[in-house]
Design an enzyme around this catalytic site. Structure first.
Site, short mmCIF file in Angstrom:
data_model
loop_
_atom_site.label_atom_id
_atom_site.label_comp_id
_atom_site.label_asym_id
_atom_site.label_seq_id
_atom_site.Cartn_x
_atom_site.Cartn_y
_atom_site.Cartn_z
N LYS A 47 0.85 -1.19 0.00
CA LYS A 47 0.00 0.00 0.00
C LYS A 47 0.88 1.23 0.00
O LYS A 47 2.03 1.17 0.47
CB LYS A 47 -0.90 0.02 1.25
P1 NAD Z 1 -13.02 7.79 -2.81
O1 NAD Z 1 -12.02 8.82 -2.52
O2 NAD Z 1 -13.45 7.58 -4.24
O3 NAD Z 1 -14.36 8.03 -1.94
C1 NAD Z 1 -14.35 8.17 -0.55
C2 NAD Z 1 -15.74 8.66 -0.14
O4 NAD Z 1 -15.81 8.69 1.29
C3 NAD Z 1 -16.06 10.07 -0.62
O5 NAD Z 1 -17.43 10.12 -0.99
C4 NAD Z 1 -15.83 10.92 0.63
O6 NAD Z 1 -16.58 12.13 0.61
C5 NAD Z 1 -16.32 9.96 1.69
N1 NAD Z 1 -15.85 10.27 3.03
C6 NAD Z 1 -14.63 10.66 3.44
N2 NAD Z 1 -14.62 10.85 4.77
C7 NAD Z 1 -15.86 10.57 5.20
C8 NAD Z 1 -16.50 10.56 6.46
N3 NAD Z 1 -15.83 10.90 7.56
N4 NAD Z 1 -17.80 10.19 6.52
C9 NAD Z 1 -18.48 9.85 5.41
N5 NAD Z 1 -17.94 9.83 4.19
C10 NAD Z 1 -16.66 10.18 4.09
O7 NAD Z 1 -12.44 6.43 -2.20
P2 NAD Z 1 -12.85 4.95 -2.58
O8 NAD Z 1 -11.92 4.46 -3.62
O9 NAD Z 1 -14.31 4.87 -2.80
O10 NAD Z 1 -12.44 4.18 -1.23
C11 NAD Z 1 -13.31 4.08 -0.12
C12 NAD Z 1 -12.86 2.93 0.75
O11 NAD Z 1 -12.85 1.73 -0.02
C13 NAD Z 1 -11.44 3.05 1.33
O12 NAD Z 1 -11.41 2.44 2.60
C14 NAD Z 1 -10.61 2.25 0.35
O13 NAD Z 1 -9.40 1.79 0.92
C15 NAD Z 1 -11.56 1.13 0.05
N6 NAD Z 1 -11.29 0.40 -1.19
C16 NAD Z 1 -11.21 1.05 -2.38
C17 NAD Z 1 -10.97 0.32 -3.54
C18 NAD Z 1 -10.94 0.96 -4.90
O14 NAD Z 1 -10.81 0.23 -5.90
N7 NAD Z 1 -11.09 2.25 -5.02
C19 NAD Z 1 -10.77 -1.07 -3.47
C20 NAD Z 1 -10.88 -1.70 -2.23
C21 NAD Z 1 -11.14 -0.96 -1.10
#
Ligand code: NAD
Length: 432
Positions: A118
């Site tokens: 990561k």
């Molecule tokens: P992103 O940046 O696209 O979206 C994050 C979202 O969370 C946004 O809508 C943001 O406004 C919201 N957010 C941030 N802080 C917040 C809070 N305190 N309360 C409520 N909402 C809040 O990120 P993502 O890619 O969607 O990732 C989200 C999660 O999923 C992370 O934990 C990431 O590690 C995990 N994840 C992502 C992927 C991927 O392919 N993008 C894969 C596996 C896991």
């Protein structure tokens, strides 16, 4: 020797540190259940390599800011390292370490030939212009260049990063190598060797696991109520696919707070609103029947499926006894603390763990990498066919482990993942 402000910041109790403790405690739990060889357990508790980099970046006004970045490789025992890069003000070495470890177990649960890594930069990206972000991304790629490579470590998008950053990373790496090396990252734009079906893969995977869990444990999918924290890449697509399959998404949230309509939300309309709003969030969204709630309230809504899809450490000892969902499906990495996990289990709330539930993204990243190495692109039908196969296999194997050993789905998933990695460590033997 006196410690600096940065040292203090990394040793205080942060969500990242709590997440690392949680990740370690799940490993320890699985090790005990598996009666794992203590020597192998000790190896797996540690990371192969942790790189901290300093990133001076020229800002648009001519000043220079210095950011801190990290890349952590947990192990490379089952194949090259794989894992996203996060841009967030709360990024710490502990958080990145926990996320790298989770990637190892996730890749093993899916039986992908990868190990976990990561990366992250401690930055508030919303305060940077596009050109500042590009210079920061290029400098970070340069700084971690000695330890990444298409056969060594392949970054991908995570929180606040997307295909733009992947394009800049791919270009920077290729420039230094003197030849096109697009397979250095996944989650690239389609025009640069990205894969069909990658952008929505994590959210689609969350929907697949949510529906498979409901089907297996006796809840009708039609009209099941769904609450989602986070409306980014994972949250939005989870909402889209669950709504498409007949569920009612009654609440979603982002950094601006929560939006609740017991009769169901207009998910596409909300995305269109967020895309064109000044802050690129749901801030200010209004619609008949929609009530504004806080993120804390959203987590406590009564529903069939609760999907935390934002950040870690959201369901904790402070709110786990008030969660009113039948199922928690972890779109985010590490959203449930170890104590909360026990509370939910005792209360009969089934948790589909992150290392299974959000694995759709890394699965399609794997297909993107394979396509890049072979220089042969698949169509969406081909991608989806393989994605469903990998996710179905992993889901069934996790459920069988959990039912056979009478443990939670999380314990089942960790037992499956850890046993596969431990087996690889044993077979390779210790160097020298
Ligand atoms: P992103 O940046 O696209 O979206 C994050 C979202 O969370 C946004 O809508 C943001 O406004 C919201 N957010 C941030 N802080 C917040 C809070 N305190 N309360 C409520 N909402 C809040 O990120 P993502 O890619 O969607 O990732 C989200 C999660 O999923 C992370 O934990 C990431 O590690 C995990 N994840 C992502 C992927 C991927 O392919 N993008 C894969 C596996 C896991």
């Amino acid at each position: 020797m006196s410690s600096t402000a940065t040292d203090k910041a990394t040793i205080q109790d942060t969500p990242g540190l709590r997440m690392l403790q949680t990740a370690q405690s799940h490993l320890d739990d699985a090790a005990e259940l598996l009666q794992l060889n203590p020597n192998i357990h000790r190896i797996l508790r540690n990371c192969d390599r942790s790189l901290k980099v300093s990133l001076p970046v020229e800002m648009d006004d001519g000043s220079i800011e210095v950011y801190t970045g990290y890349r952590v490789q947990h192990t490379s025992v089952r194949g090259p390292c794989k894992g996203g890069v996060r841009y967030h003000a709360d990024v710490t070495i502990e958080e990145v370490t926990a996320l790298a470890q989770l990637m190892t177990w996730k890749c093993a649960v899916l039986d992908l030939p990868y190990s976990g890594a990561k990366g992250g930069i401690c930055v508030s990206p919303q305060n940077l212009s596009e050109s500042e972000l590009r210079r920061l991304t290029r400098r970070y790629t340069y700084a971690i260049l000695p330890i990444i490579g298409p056969r060594k470590d392949i970054p991908a998008p995570d929180v606040n990063t997307d295909e733009r950053m992947m394009a800049w990373m791919s270009d920077t790496y290729s420039t230094f190598m003197g030849s096109a090396r697009q397979e250095i990252v996944t989650g690239k734009p389609l025009s640069l060797g990205g894969s069909a079906g990658r952008a929505d893969a994590t959210g689609l995977g969350v929907a697949i696991i949510a529906e498979s869990t409901m089907r297996r444990y006796g809840t009708a999918i039609e009209d099941a109520t769904v609450v989602i924290q986070g409306f980014g890449k994972v949250g939005y697509w989870s909402a889209h696919y669950l709504e498409q399959d007949g569920c009612q998404v009654i609440a979603v949230s982002d950094v601006s707070g929560g939006y609740y309509n017991p009769k169901g939300l207009d998910i596409k309309g909300m995305l269109d609103y967020a895309k064109t709003s000044a802050t690129r969030t749901l801030e200010g969204y209004e619609m008949e029947g929609v009530t504004k709630i806080s993120n804390e309230e959203l987590l406590l809504l009564e529903c069939d499926v609760l999907i935390p899809a934002a950040l870690e450490d959201q369901i904790t000892a402070l709110n786990a006894d008030q969660i009113r969902a039948k199922y928690v499906v972890e779109g985010a990495n590490g959203p449930t603390s170890a104590t909360a996990d026990k509370i939910l289990h005792e209360r009969g709330i089934m948790v589909a763990p992150d290392i299974l539930a959000n694995s759709g993204g890394v699965t399609v990243s794997y297909f993107e990498w394979v396509q890049g190495l072979q220089a042969f692109l698949w169509d969406l039908k081909e991608v989806r066919k393989h994605m469903f196969r990998f996710m179905d296999n992993a889901f069934n194997q996790v459920c069988e482990m959990s039912e056979h050993r009478q443990v939670s789905l999380r314990q089942g998933a960790f037992m499956l993942g850890v046993s596969r990695v431990a087996d690889a460590v044993e077979q390779r033997g210790l160097f020298p």
